[in-house]
Design a protein around this motif. Sequence first.
Motif, PDB file in Angstrom:
ATOM      1  N   PRO A  94      17.258 -75.914 -15.385  1.00  0.00           N
ATOM      2  CA  PRO A  94      16.264 -76.897 -14.894  1.00  0.00           C
ATOM      3  C   PRO A  94      15.933 -78.039 -16.251  1.00  0.00           C
ATOM      4  O   PRO A  94      15.678 -77.456 -17.233  1.00  0.00           O
ATOM      5  CB  PRO A  94      15.023 -76.052 -14.551  1.00  0.00           C
ATOM      6  CG  PRO A  94      15.188 -74.889 -15.487  1.00  0.00           C
ATOM      7  CD  PRO A  94      16.713 -74.689 -15.428  1.00  0.00           C
ATOM      8  N   ALA A  95      15.966 -79.136 -15.887  1.00  0.00           N
ATOM      9  CA  ALA A  95      15.518 -80.333 -16.771  1.00  0.00           C
ATOM     10  C   ALA A  95      16.064 -80.309 -18.124  1.00  0.00           C
ATOM     11  O   ALA A  95      15.397 -80.628 -19.086  1.00  0.00           O
ATOM     12  CB  ALA A  95      13.690 -80.105 -16.976  1.00  0.00           C
ATOM     13  N   LEU A  96      17.255 -80.191 -18.273  1.00  0.00           N
ATOM     14  CA  LEU A  96      18.109 -80.269 -19.481  1.00  0.00           C
ATOM     15  C   LEU A  96      18.358 -81.661 -19.628  1.00  0.00           C
ATOM     16  O   LEU A  96      18.672 -82.373 -18.770  1.00  0.00           O
ATOM     17  CB  LEU A  96      19.350 -79.497 -19.257  1.00  0.00           C
ATOM     18  CG  LEU A  96      19.148 -77.704 -19.652  1.00  0.00           C
ATOM     19  CD1 LEU A  96      20.381 -77.011 -19.209  1.00  0.00           C
ATOM     20  CD2 LEU A  96      18.774 -77.586 -20.861  1.00  0.00           C
ATOM     21  N   PRO A  97      18.571 -82.284 -20.935  1.00  0.00           N
ATOM     22  CA  PRO A  97      18.796 -83.454 -21.043  1.00  0.00           C
ATOM     23  C   PRO A  97      20.241 -83.796 -20.675  1.00  0.00           C
ATOM     24  O   PRO A  97      21.047 -83.039 -21.180  1.00  0.00           O
ATOM     25  CB  PRO A  97      18.406 -83.655 -22.545  1.00  0.00           C
ATOM     26  CG  PRO A  97      18.514 -82.253 -23.202  1.00  0.00           C
ATOM     27  CD  PRO A  97      18.006 -81.451 -21.997  1.00  0.00           C
ATOM     28  N   SER A  98      20.410 -84.914 -20.378  1.00  0.00           N
ATOM     29  CA  SER A  98      21.861 -85.527 -20.099  1.00  0.00           C
ATOM     30  C   SER A  98      22.778 -85.551 -21.147  1.00  0.00           C
ATOM     31  O   SER A  98      23.899 -84.920 -20.951  1.00  0.00           O
ATOM     32  CB  SER A  98      21.706 -86.760 -19.272  1.00  0.00           C
ATOM     33  OG  SER A  98      21.343 -87.661 -19.911  1.00  0.00           O
ATOM     34  N   GLU A  99      22.185 -85.938 -22.238  1.00  0.00           N
ATOM     35  CA  GLU A  99      23.154 -85.881 -23.469  1.00  0.00           C
ATOM     36  C   GLU A  99      23.604 -84.669 -23.962  1.00  0.00           C
ATOM     37  O   GLU A  99      24.869 -84.485 -24.300  1.00  0.00           O
ATOM     38  CB  GLU A  99      22.655 -86.840 -24.629  1.00  0.00           C
ATOM     39  CG  GLU A  99      21.234 -85.940 -25.034  1.00  0.00           C
ATOM     40  CD  GLU A  99      19.965 -86.583 -24.507  1.00  0.00           C
ATOM     41  OE1 GLU A  99      18.935 -86.337 -25.019  1.00  0.00           O
ATOM     42  OE2 GLU A  99      20.183 -87.033 -23.257  1.00  0.00           O
ATOM     43  N   LEU A 100      22.879 -83.713 -23.833  1.00  0.00           N
ATOM     44  CA  LEU A 100      23.152 -82.256 -24.220  1.00  0.00           C
ATOM     45  C   LEU A 100      23.899 -81.860 -23.257  1.00  0.00           C
ATOM     46  O   LEU A 100      25.132 -81.105 -23.537  1.00  0.00           O
ATOM     47  CB  LEU A 100      21.974 -81.253 -24.248  1.00  0.00           C
ATOM     48  CG  LEU A 100      22.096 -80.229 -25.377  1.00  0.00           C
ATOM     49  CD1 LEU A 100      22.254 -80.474 -26.624  1.00  0.00           C
ATOM     50  CD2 LEU A 100      20.566 -79.473 -25.113  1.00  0.00           C
ATOM     51  N   ARG A 109      29.731 -80.312 -21.853  1.00  0.00           N
ATOM     52  CA  ARG A 109      30.679 -80.482 -20.815  1.00  0.00           C
ATOM     53  C   ARG A 109      32.222 -80.882 -21.417  1.00  0.00           C
ATOM     54  O   ARG A 109      33.190 -80.582 -21.155  1.00  0.00           O
ATOM     55  CB  ARG A 109      30.468 -81.627 -19.619  1.00  0.00           C
ATOM     56  CG  ARG A 109      29.456 -81.201 -18.494  1.00  0.00           C
ATOM     57  CD  ARG A 109      30.157 -80.182 -17.904  1.00  0.00           C
ATOM     58  NE  ARG A 109      28.906 -79.799 -16.799  1.00  0.00           N
ATOM     59  CZ  ARG A 109      29.160 -78.845 -16.109  1.00  0.00           C
ATOM     60  NH1 ARG A 109      30.137 -77.910 -15.966  1.00  0.00           N
ATOM     61  NH2 ARG A 109      28.188 -78.716 -15.132  1.00  0.00           N
ATOM     62  N   ARG A 110      31.868 -81.575 -22.571  1.00  0.00           N
ATOM     63  CA  ARG A 110      33.185 -82.078 -23.362  1.00  0.00           C
ATOM     64  C   ARG A 110      33.812 -80.782 -23.861  1.00  0.00           C
ATOM     65  O   ARG A 110      34.775 -80.969 -24.212  1.00  0.00           O
ATOM     66  CB  ARG A 110      32.681 -82.847 -24.488  1.00  0.00           C
ATOM     67  CG  ARG A 110      32.284 -84.409 -24.261  1.00  0.00           C
ATOM     68  CD  ARG A 110      32.380 -85.290 -25.348  1.00  0.00           C
ATOM     69  NE  ARG A 110      31.144 -84.892 -26.156  1.00  0.00           N
ATOM     70  CZ  ARG A 110      29.970 -85.492 -25.904  1.00  0.00           C
ATOM     71  NH1 ARG A 110      29.704 -86.395 -25.024  1.00  0.00           N
ATOM     72  NH2 ARG A 110      28.845 -85.176 -26.674  1.00  0.00           N
ATOM     73  N   HIS A 170      16.481 -76.001 -24.219  1.00  0.00           N
ATOM     74  CA  HIS A 170      17.589 -76.631 -25.082  1.00  0.00           C
ATOM     75  C   HIS A 170      18.029 -75.710 -26.130  1.00  0.00           C
ATOM     76  O   HIS A 170      19.365 -75.960 -26.506  1.00  0.00           O
ATOM     77  CB  HIS A 170      16.602 -78.065 -25.672  1.00  0.00           C
ATOM     78  CG  HIS A 170      15.867 -78.865 -24.763  1.00  0.00           C
ATOM     79  ND1 HIS A 170      15.444 -80.093 -24.935  1.00  0.00           N
ATOM     80  CD2 HIS A 170      15.723 -78.678 -23.393  1.00  0.00           C
ATOM     81  CE1 HIS A 170      14.755 -80.661 -23.811  1.00  0.00           C
ATOM     82  NE2 HIS A 170      15.230 -79.756 -22.883  1.00  0.00           N
ATOM     83  N   ASP A 171      17.337 -75.135 -26.803  1.00  0.00           N
ATOM     84  CA  ASP A 171      17.692 -74.322 -27.970  1.00  0.00           C
ATOM     85  C   ASP A 171      18.825 -73.529 -27.358  1.00  0.00           C
ATOM     86  O   ASP A 171      19.826 -73.224 -28.252  1.00  0.00           O
ATOM     87  CB  ASP A 171      16.678 -73.464 -28.678  1.00  0.00           C
ATOM     88  CG  ASP A 171      15.574 -74.309 -29.253  1.00  0.00           C
ATOM     89  OD1 ASP A 171      16.116 -75.681 -29.705  1.00  0.00           O
ATOM     90  OD2 ASP A 171      14.597 -73.897 -29.701  1.00  0.00           O
ATOM     91  N   ASP A 172      18.897 -72.819 -26.489  1.00  0.00           N
ATOM     92  CA  ASP A 172      19.911 -71.877 -25.801  1.00  0.00           C
ATOM     93  C   ASP A 172      21.124 -72.627 -25.523  1.00  0.00           C
ATOM     94  O   ASP A 172      22.259 -72.319 -25.822  1.00  0.00           O
ATOM     95  CB  ASP A 172      19.204 -71.205 -24.523  1.00  0.00           C
ATOM     96  CG  ASP A 172      18.369 -69.860 -24.891  1.00  0.00           C
ATOM     97  OD1 ASP A 172      18.654 -69.400 -25.928  1.00  0.00           O
ATOM     98  OD2 ASP A 172      17.335 -69.802 -24.267  1.00  0.00           O
ATOM     99  N   LEU A 173      21.121 -73.770 -24.861  1.00  0.00           N
ATOM    100  CA  LEU A 173      22.154 -74.818 -24.636  1.00  0.00           C
ATOM    101  C   LEU A 173      22.827 -75.018 -25.850  1.00  0.00           C
ATOM    102  O   LEU A 173      24.020 -75.097 -26.138  1.00  0.00           O
ATOM    103  CB  LEU A 173      21.895 -75.943 -23.818  1.00  0.00           C
ATOM    104  CG  LEU A 173      22.951 -76.759 -23.400  1.00  0.00           C
ATOM    105  CD1 LEU A 173      24.060 -75.873 -22.655  1.00  0.00           C
ATOM    106  CD2 LEU A 173      22.623 -77.772 -22.229  1.00  0.00           C
ATOM    107  N   ARG A 174      22.031 -75.500 -27.010  1.00  0.00           N
ATOM    108  CA  ARG A 174      22.449 -75.677 -28.107  1.00  0.00           C
ATOM    109  C   ARG A 174      23.421 -74.396 -28.788  1.00  0.00           C
ATOM    110  O   ARG A 174      24.503 -74.660 -29.284  1.00  0.00           O
ATOM    111  CB  ARG A 174      21.538 -76.372 -29.100  1.00  0.00           C
ATOM    112  CG  ARG A 174      21.031 -77.665 -28.970  1.00  0.00           C
ATOM    113  CD  ARG A 174      20.217 -78.127 -29.916  1.00  0.00           C
ATOM    114  NE  ARG A 174      19.546 -79.386 -29.545  1.00  0.00           N
ATOM    115  CZ  ARG A 174      18.235 -79.466 -29.203  1.00  0.00           C
ATOM    116  NH1 ARG A 174      17.419 -78.463 -29.028  1.00  0.00           N
ATOM    117  NH2 ARG A 174      17.766 -80.711 -28.962  1.00  0.00           N
TER     118      ARG A 174
END
Length: 328
Positions: free
Chosen positions: A312-318, A323-324, A282-286
Amino acid sequence: MMLNRAAAAGVGLARVMAHCGGNPTAAMHYVTGAIASAPEAPEPYAILAELWEEQRTDLGELFQGADSLRTVLAQSYISFLENNMDGAVLALGAVTGAQPTIVWAKAPWFSDARFLDGVSANALAEAAMRTMDYGHDLDAHSMREGFRPWFRAIEVVCDREPLPEMMAKMAIFLRACGLTDASFALCDRADSIERIMLTEVVRAGTWRKLGDPDQTAAAFQRALALDPANWSLYLDLADVRAEQGDFTTAVQFIDQGLEHEPTEVTLRAAGAAYRARLTGSHDDLRELIGLAPHLPNDSYRGLLIDHACAGPALPSELIAEARRLQNS
């Protein structure tokens, strides 16, 4: 040759404006229009030469700071008349980049021995790169036919002034025209003089165009051996491995690149994307979401977001937040 109707009309109007109307600006407008209609016809160039001889002060003022296509076209031939072969080819390269479907290089001066003997390898290479400035697709039979005078000029100038860096740049142009074998051959000729990093990068790009990731990576590795502190080569290698789905190796290359340039935003963004894809962090995607707006290339930003969101298993809201950024 017989002038087509548009070129003949332009020649006629240019003569009127030059000699009867006394309007050199209008005359140049019509004569450059005639050149565009028939670049291989000698008559418009003869009129332009007359205009330059008779009214160079007025035309010189017109050229100051002007960058319209017709003005740059006129500058290319006038530079030739003034024995400024580098200026001539640079101007024609710019015009060709803007409108490559017109065979500008059929201009008689472009194949003239005086031009081919006088233009420098540096200017010809830069002009060839300018033909690609607007992103037009040059890889078509009709384009290659129109670019034959360019190919001939490259052959002549590289024989006369074989400079590896300039040859590598010309090889990029050959590749863009779909002449991958000729591009490789010119790279080989450059290597026979001196091996430099750019030549291997050009080879890598040609192998990538041909769809061979292993040969692409091998060329980038050879480039890295020649310039081991070049962070962008680590990024190139990481991207190749990511294309193959090997995100473990991609992350390793990114980490090596960061050792040389720890603040480089593109490296950091790619590293965050590839780690998110590999581990679902999650931290890397953030981190990627924070860095993405600062990336200069929109398509590359989109590609990194695609990779990261497949983790894998990344939260949909993130994922939705990432995507935005692709659509902004």
